[in-house]
Design an enzyme around this catalytic site. Structure first.
Site, PDB file in Angstrom:
ATOM      1  N   HIS A   1       5.077  -6.077  24.011  1.00 45.50           N
ATOM      2  CA  HIS A   1       5.385  -4.715  23.555  1.00 45.50           C
ATOM      3  C   HIS A   1       5.084  -3.753  24.705  1.00 45.50           C
ATOM      4  O   HIS A   1       4.105  -3.943  25.442  1.00 45.50           O
ATOM      5  CB  HIS A   1       4.544  -4.362  22.322  1.00 45.50           C
ATOM      6  CG  HIS A   1       5.013  -3.110  21.664  1.00 45.50           C
ATOM      7  ND1 HIS A   1       4.728  -1.863  22.176  1.00 45.50           N
ATOM      8  CD2 HIS A   1       5.792  -2.906  20.575  1.00 45.50           C
ATOM      9  CE1 HIS A   1       5.308  -0.950  21.415  1.00 45.50           C
ATOM     10  NE2 HIS A   1       5.958  -1.559  20.437  1.00 45.50           N
TER      11      HIS A   1
ATOM     12  N   GLU B   1      13.915  -2.831  22.479  1.00 44.64           N
ATOM     13  CA  GLU B   1      13.156  -1.649  22.086  1.00 44.64           C
ATOM     14  C   GLU B   1      13.101  -0.681  23.273  1.00 44.64           C
ATOM     15  O   GLU B   1      12.194  -0.759  24.113  1.00 44.64           O
ATOM     16  CB  GLU B   1      11.747  -2.086  21.652  1.00 44.64           C
ATOM     17  CG  GLU B   1      10.947  -0.957  21.086  1.00 44.64           C
ATOM     18  CD  GLU B   1       9.797  -1.432  20.211  1.00 44.64           C
ATOM     19  OE1 GLU B   1      10.004  -1.557  18.995  1.00 44.64           O
ATOM     20  OE2 GLU B   1       8.711  -1.675  20.726  1.00 44.64           O
TER      21      GLU B   1
HETATM   22  P1  13P Z   1       8.363   3.430  15.901  1.00 44.30           P
HETATM   23  O1  13P Z   1       9.188   2.813  14.791  1.00 44.30           O
HETATM   24  O2  13P Z   1       7.203   4.187  15.405  1.00 44.30           O
HETATM   25  O3  13P Z   1       9.235   4.146  16.861  1.00 44.30           O
HETATM   26  O4  13P Z   1       7.736   2.207  16.703  1.00 44.30           O
HETATM   27  C1  13P Z   1       8.578   1.272  17.250  1.00 44.30           C
HETATM   28  C2  13P Z   1       7.771   0.196  17.828  1.00 44.30           C
HETATM   29  O5  13P Z   1       7.136   0.378  18.860  1.00 44.30           O
HETATM   30  C3  13P Z   1       7.743  -1.079  17.097  1.00 44.30           C
HETATM   31  O6  13P Z   1       7.271  -2.109  17.879  1.00 44.30           O
END
Ligand code: 13P
Length: 254
Positions: free
Chosen positions: A91, A163
């Site tokens: 992440h 992401e």
């Molecule tokens: P948000 O949905 O709060 O933007 O977070 C995304 C995230 O980092 C999930 O791993």
């Protein structure tokens, strides 16, 4: 559908959240894999709540890329494997905290697979990289390192979460990518996978989207071709929003 609770919930709140999700989903038809990722201390209790659950699995938010060692503050795959069937890897928040390299991400994914835990590997570009139109090169570089360290059977178990860092709600930019742009990245991820492992492996790979996923935008993302699911953070810590997201995903799949 993976809920990343980050460090948002107290121990008590995490356990209550898990109980409430279990209750609320009991009357909802769920064919997708639904996973919640609490912080480490809550893992055993949350795992107990979802023991024998056919609807919800449990994931860790991170493990170290080494199996054991003198690493103060780190948590090993061996310490979570009794509680988690899934684990988020790389992440952006962990990458930043630990200076995690692409090789560390690859090694963590590989380690998890040897322990029968499904890695959910996060990749994506920064705001600056997006400004410079480097999304394709960044994602390509991340995928190439990852793919070089995996085998075909590993790919079929892997989840890749696209992401984009700038779209994460805590970045407070209030921007999210167009669903079609996410689909393009998902296609790129599959093409790169197909080049190394063939079309079948690329099709089996699961690609999900994360970044400000909410009940009112999740259907648009998961309705795109090649986008198999979502990784909400903030919204997943609010039971009614998380359950609504699951319902929306279920509806989009029907
Ligand atoms: P948000 O949905 O709060 O933007 O977070 C995304 C995230 O980092 C999930 O791993």
């Amino acid at each position: 559908m993976v809920g990343n609770w980050k460090m948002e919930l107290s121990h008590k709140a995490a356990v209550e959240c898990a109980r409430a999700i279990k209750k609320m989903l009991s009357s909802v038809e769920v064919s997708a894999d639904v996973v919640v990722c609490p912080s480490y201390p809550a893992l055993p209790e949350v795992a107990e709540i979802f023991k024998n659950s056919e609807k919800v699995g449990v994931g860790a938010q991170h493990v170290h890329w080494e199996e054991t060692g003198a690493v103060t503050g780190a948590v090993s795959v061996l310490q979570v494997s009794a509680f988690a069937q899934w684990c988020i890897v790389g992440h952006s928040e962990q990458r930043e905290l630990l200076g995690m390299s692409e090789e560390h991400v690859r090694d963590t994914a590989r380690l998890l697979l040897t322990h029968g835990i499904t890695p959910i590997v996060c990749i994506g570009e920064t705001f600056t990289e997006r400004q410079r139109e480097e999304t394709v090169s960044r994602v390509t570089q991340q995928m190439e390192v990852l793919l070089a360290g995996l085998t075909r059977p590993g790919i079929s178990k892997l989840v890749v979460a696209y992401e984009p860092i700038w779209a994460i709600s805590s970045q407070n930019m209030g921007e999210t990518p167009e669903p079609a742009a996410v689909a393009e990245v998902a296609l790129l991820i599959r093409k790169l996978t197909a080049t190394k492992f063939g079309g079948d492996a690329a099709e089996r790979l699961r690609v999900i989207y994360g970044g400000s996923v909410k009940p009112d935008n999740v259907a648009a993302y998961v309705s795109e071709p090649g986008v198999d699911g979502a990784l909400p953070g903030n919204a997943s810590t609010m039971v009614s929003q998380f359950v609504e997201i699951v319902k929306q995903v279920q509806k989009a799949a029907e």
